[in-house]
Design an enzyme around this catalytic site. Sequence first.
Site, mmCIF file in Angstrom:
data_model
loop_
_atom_site.group_PDB
_atom_site.id
_atom_site.type_symbol
_atom_site.label_atom_id
_atom_site.label_comp_id
_atom_site.label_asym_id
_atom_site.label_seq_id
_atom_site.Cartn_x
_atom_site.Cartn_y
_atom_site.Cartn_z
ATOM 1 N N ARG A 80 7.497 -1.886 -10.077
ATOM 2 C CA ARG A 80 8.322 -0.686 -9.950
ATOM 3 C C ARG A 80 9.382 -0.611 -11.044
ATOM 4 N NH1 ARG A 80 7.629 0.288 -4.047
ATOM 5 N NH2 ARG A 80 8.419 2.337 -3.529
ATOM 6 N N ARG A 94 10.338 6.224 9.570
ATOM 7 C CA ARG A 94 10.955 5.139 8.805
ATOM 8 C C ARG A 94 12.381 5.524 8.423
ATOM 9 N NH1 ARG A 94 7.014 3.323 3.950
ATOM 10 N NH2 ARG A 94 8.931 3.436 2.764
ATOM 11 N N ARG A 127 6.392 12.369 7.782
ATOM 12 C CA ARG A 127 5.651 11.112 7.873
ATOM 13 C C ARG A 127 6.004 10.349 9.149
ATOM 14 N NH1 ARG A 127 4.883 7.341 2.663
ATOM 15 N NH2 ARG A 127 7.039 6.704 2.933
ATOM 16 N N LYS A 129 0.361 6.673 -1.957
ATOM 17 C CA LYS A 129 -0.170 5.403 -2.468
ATOM 18 C C LYS A 129 -0.679 4.513 -1.324
ATOM 19 C CE LYS A 129 3.600 3.965 -4.602
ATOM 20 N NZ LYS A 129 4.558 5.052 -4.300
ATOM 21 N N ARG A 171 15.744 7.744 -3.267
ATOM 22 C CA ARG A 171 14.539 7.017 -3.693
ATOM 23 C C ARG A 171 13.879 7.724 -4.879
ATOM 24 N NH1 ARG A 171 10.913 6.230 1.454
ATOM 25 N NH2 ARG A 171 9.698 4.840 0.138
#
Length: 215
Positions: free
Chosen positions: A88, A159, A127, A13, A170
């Site tokens: 969300r 992260r 990532r 996203k 998550r």
Amino acid sequence: MRMILLGPPGAGKGTQAANLSIALKIPHISTGDIFRANIKEGTPLGVLAKTYIDAGKLVPDDVTIGIVEKRLENKDCVNGFLMDGFPRTIPQAEKFDAMLEKMGRSVDLVINIEVPDDLIVKRMSGRRMCSCGRTYHVDNNPPQKEGICDACGNKLYIREDDREETVKERLKTYHQQTSPLIDYYKKKGILVNVDGTKSIDDTSREILELIKNHA
Ligand code: AMP
């Protein structure tokens, strides 16, 4: 154009929103980025958000909604916006609709980026982030020089919430609290699905085509 990018964490996203924001000349609003900026600055909001983010949980609705409400007052939103990571939850979506209605507006299009869970876990472990806001991936979108940002030369980092255990949490949070939004927007007739398993460029092209057709 008032758009929402929906999809599980790691669906791409943020990357897509950054590209689309340039192509469509509308601001990219990421609640995750706003929280991270506050964490970096050590604000009370950042201190609060960090406890939820590091645990793979959602920041409470009233806090998140307040931030978005304030952000939408910014002049750059007059011609539209691209929401990334908001709403969300169903209460956030309902409140968002009410907020826009008060301004005589509504959401035009919701793009749901579909990616299966196993691919997400694989993607997120690769990532890499830069403090300037750029994101990379060791396989799909590597920087020219390993571990270094192409744009600003800073060292890339992982992260905290991209670590495997947190990613699994998550995803659980996504399935429980965010995926009901697919039906919410489908019923309104403004949801389109996009295959998020393809390359970044192919997915970008598909999204731009959908927007063109929608317009
Ligand atoms: P993101 O960068 O969009 O993946 O967001 C990172 C984290 O920030 C999420 O895992 C949540 O903990 C928090 N967050 C971002 N957006 C929201 C939201 N709309 N509601 C609640 N928490 C959020």
